[in-house]
Design a protein around this motif. Structure first.
Motif, short mmCIF file in Angstrom:
data_model
loop_
_atom_site.label_atom_id
_atom_site.label_comp_id
_atom_site.label_asym_id
_atom_site.label_seq_id
_atom_site.Cartn_x
_atom_site.Cartn_y
_atom_site.Cartn_z
N ILE A 1 0.85 -1.19 0.00
CA ILE A 1 0.00 0.00 0.00
C ILE A 1 0.89 1.25 0.00
CG2 ILE A 1 -1.73 1.31 1.29
CD1 ILE A 1 -2.83 -1.26 0.04
N GLY A 2 0.58 2.17 -0.90
CA GLY A 2 1.36 3.39 -1.02
C GLY A 2 2.64 3.22 -1.84
N ARG A 3 2.80 2.06 -2.45
CA ARG A 3 4.00 1.80 -3.27
C ARG A 3 3.62 1.67 -4.74
NH1 ARG A 3 8.03 -2.50 -0.45
NH2 ARG A 3 8.29 -1.42 1.53
N THR A 4 4.63 1.85 -5.58
CA THR A 4 4.48 1.61 -7.02
C THR A 4 5.40 0.47 -7.41
OG1 THR A 4 6.19 3.21 -7.56
CG2 THR A 4 3.92 4.03 -7.52
N ALA A 5 5.31 0.05 -8.68
CA ALA A 5 6.09 -1.09 -9.16
C ALA A 5 7.59 -0.92 -8.92
CB ALA A 5 5.81 -1.30 -10.65
N ALA A 6 8.08 0.30 -8.94
CA ALA A 6 9.51 0.54 -8.75
C ALA A 6 10.01 0.12 -7.37
CB ALA A 6 9.83 2.02 -8.98
N ASP A 7 9.11 0.09 -6.38
CA ASP A 7 9.56 -0.29 -5.04
C ASP A 7 8.74 -1.42 -4.41
OD1 ASP A 7 7.34 1.34 -4.69
OD2 ASP A 7 8.21 2.52 -3.06
N TYR A 8 8.16 -2.30 -5.26
CA TYR A 8 7.50 -3.49 -4.73
C TYR A 8 8.54 -4.41 -4.13
CZ TYR A 8 3.26 -2.51 -7.56
OH TYR A 8 2.13 -1.97 -8.11
N PRO A 9 8.23 -5.11 -3.04
CA PRO A 9 9.17 -6.11 -2.49
C PRO A 9 9.36 -7.25 -3.49
CG PRO A 9 7.39 -5.61 -0.93
CD PRO A 9 7.03 -4.95 -2.23
N PRO A 10 10.55 -7.83 -3.55
CA PRO A 10 10.81 -8.93 -4.50
C PRO A 10 9.83 -10.10 -4.37
CG PRO A 10 12.87 -8.15 -3.55
CD PRO A 10 11.76 -7.44 -2.82
N ALA A 11 9.43 -10.44 -3.15
CA ALA A 11 8.49 -11.56 -2.98
C ALA A 11 7.14 -11.24 -3.61
CB ALA A 11 8.32 -11.88 -1.49
N TYR A 12 6.72 -9.99 -3.57
CA TYR A 12 5.45 -9.58 -4.18
C TYR A 12 5.57 -9.65 -5.71
CZ TYR A 12 1.39 -6.72 -5.45
OH TYR A 12 0.22 -6.25 -6.01
N VAL A 13 6.70 -9.22 -6.23
CA VAL A 13 6.95 -9.29 -7.67
C VAL A 13 6.87 -10.75 -8.13
CG1 VAL A 13 8.64 -8.89 -9.50
CG2 VAL A 13 8.30 -7.16 -7.71
N ALA A 14 7.47 -11.65 -7.35
CA ALA A 14 7.42 -13.07 -7.70
C ALA A 14 5.99 -13.60 -7.65
CB ALA A 14 8.32 -13.86 -6.75
N TRP A 15 5.22 -13.20 -6.63
CA TRP A 15 3.82 -13.62 -6.54
C TRP A 15 3.03 -13.13 -7.75
CZ3 TRP A 15 -0.61 -10.57 -6.24
CH2 TRP A 15 -1.81 -11.28 -6.05
N ARG A 16 3.25 -11.88 -8.14
CA ARG A 16 2.54 -11.32 -9.30
C ARG A 16 2.80 -12.13 -10.56
NH1 ARG A 16 1.22 -5.53 -9.75
NH2 ARG A 16 2.27 -5.65 -11.76
N LYS A 17 4.04 -12.58 -10.73
CA LYS A 17 4.39 -13.35 -11.93
C LYS A 17 3.68 -14.70 -11.97
CE LYS A 17 8.89 -11.26 -12.71
NZ LYS A 17 10.34 -11.43 -12.64
N ASN A 18 3.33 -15.23 -10.80
CA ASN A 18 2.73 -16.57 -10.73
C ASN A 18 1.25 -16.55 -10.37
OD1 ASN A 18 3.14 -19.46 -10.86
ND2 ASN A 18 2.83 -19.47 -8.64
N ARG A 19 0.66 -15.37 -10.17
CA ARG A 19 -0.70 -15.30 -9.62
C ARG A 19 -1.76 -15.98 -10.49
NH1 ARG A 19 -0.98 -8.77 -10.07
NH2 ARG A 19 -1.12 -8.63 -12.33
N LEU A 20 -1.60 -15.98 -11.80
CA LEU A 20 -2.59 -16.64 -12.65
C LEU A 20 -2.49 -18.16 -12.58
CD1 LEU A 20 -2.67 -14.36 -15.81
CD2 LEU A 20 -4.28 -14.45 -13.92
N ASN A 21 -1.31 -18.68 -12.27
CA ASN A 21 -1.12 -20.12 -12.13
C ASN A 21 -1.62 -20.64 -10.79
OD1 ASN A 21 0.14 -20.29 -14.66
ND2 ASN A 21 2.10 -19.70 -13.76
N ASP A 22 -1.73 -19.74 -9.80
CA ASP A 22 -2.14 -20.10 -8.45
C ASP A 22 -3.14 -19.05 -7.93
OD1 ASP A 22 -2.26 -21.18 -5.92
OD2 ASP A 22 -0.24 -20.58 -5.34
N PRO A 23 -4.31 -18.92 -8.59
CA PRO A 23 -5.22 -17.81 -8.29
C PRO A 23 -5.89 -17.88 -6.92
CG PRO A 23 -6.26 -19.32 -9.82
CD PRO A 23 -4.83 -19.77 -9.66
N TRP A 24 -5.83 -19.01 -6.26
CA TRP A 24 -6.48 -19.14 -4.95
C TRP A 24 -5.57 -18.73 -3.80
CZ3 TRP A 24 -5.64 -22.83 -8.60
CH2 TRP A 24 -4.58 -23.69 -8.38
N THR A 25 -4.31 -18.40 -4.11
CA THR A 25 -3.37 -17.98 -3.07
C THR A 25 -3.11 -16.49 -3.18
OG1 THR A 25 -2.30 -20.15 -3.12
CG2 THR A 25 -1.07 -18.35 -2.11
N GLY A 26 -3.38 -15.77 -2.10
CA GLY A 26 -3.08 -14.35 -2.05
C GLY A 26 -1.66 -14.13 -1.55
#
Length: 197
Positions: free
Chosen positions: A82-107
């Motif tokens: 919250i309050g962040r943009t793509a330039a400062d997303y945490p690496p773990a969040y970036v990794a989750w975003r890349k896989n979110r469509l393959n695992d849509p039930w996990t937030g």
């Protein structure tokens, strides 16, 4: 209707819950008036930027705000972004975003999963349909880009989130929504053909 522009908005930004409309946002909403004929009331997300949009539409159009519903709230992003943009997303969040469509039930952390958002959008469609039937006319829903993007593409399942992120839904823009048959059948009664919810 998507809410107007809010304080701090920029590309890829996860807005804080309490982000208010800007002067420009109020002007965007004003330009959306008059609303289409046949709309009898407004239902809004509780988030301030949407509620302020609904209040502006109500004041300018004379339409009553019939309900405020958390079903219309924006996708619940993880608190760590919250309050962040793509330039400062945490690496773990970036990794989750890349896989979110393959695992849509996990937030990610305390964020809403794509499956949960899709299910909530389905409940929102049923709620709007039932309220439209009860009130006897079309409603103006005031909400947020990602929720509305999923709401208008329910048949895509949780993958609708990806379509919603790519959608060019401008601030203050009105679009017609027709509840899909599954939402209509789970609502009390069914929406009249051609009624926007």
């Amino acid at each position: 209707m998507r809410h107007g522009a809010y304080e701090g908005h920029r590309a890829g930004y996860h807005a804080p819950y309490d982000a208010p409309l800007t002067k420009e946002g109020r002007e965007q909403v004003s330009r959306a008036i008059p609303v289409p004929q046949g709309i009898i009331g407004i239902v809004t997300s509780p988030l301030p930027r949407a509620a302020q949009t609904a209040e502006t539409v109500s004041r300018l159009s004379g339409l009553p705000i019939l309900a405020t519903s958390g079903l219309l709230a924006e996708w619940r992003a993880p608190s760590g972004v919250i309050g962040r943009t793509a330039a400062d997303y945490p690496p773990a969040y970036v990794a989750w975003r890349k896989n979110r469509l393959n695992d849509p039930w996990t937030g990610f952390e305390d964020g809403e999963s794509l499956t949960s958002l899709h299910e909530r959008a389905g409940r929102a469609a049923a709620y709007l349909t039932a309220l439209s039937n009860t009130e006897g006319g079309s409603l103006l829903g005031v909400s947020h880009k990602l929720l509305m993007g999923v709401l208008t593409k329910l048949t895509e399942g949780p993958q609708a989130f990806e379509s919603a992120t790519l959608s060019q839904w401008r601030f203050g823009e009105l679009r017609f929504f027709h509840a899909p048959p599954s939402a209509q059948s789970s609502a009390t009664g069914s929406a009249r053909a051609g009624d926007p919810c």
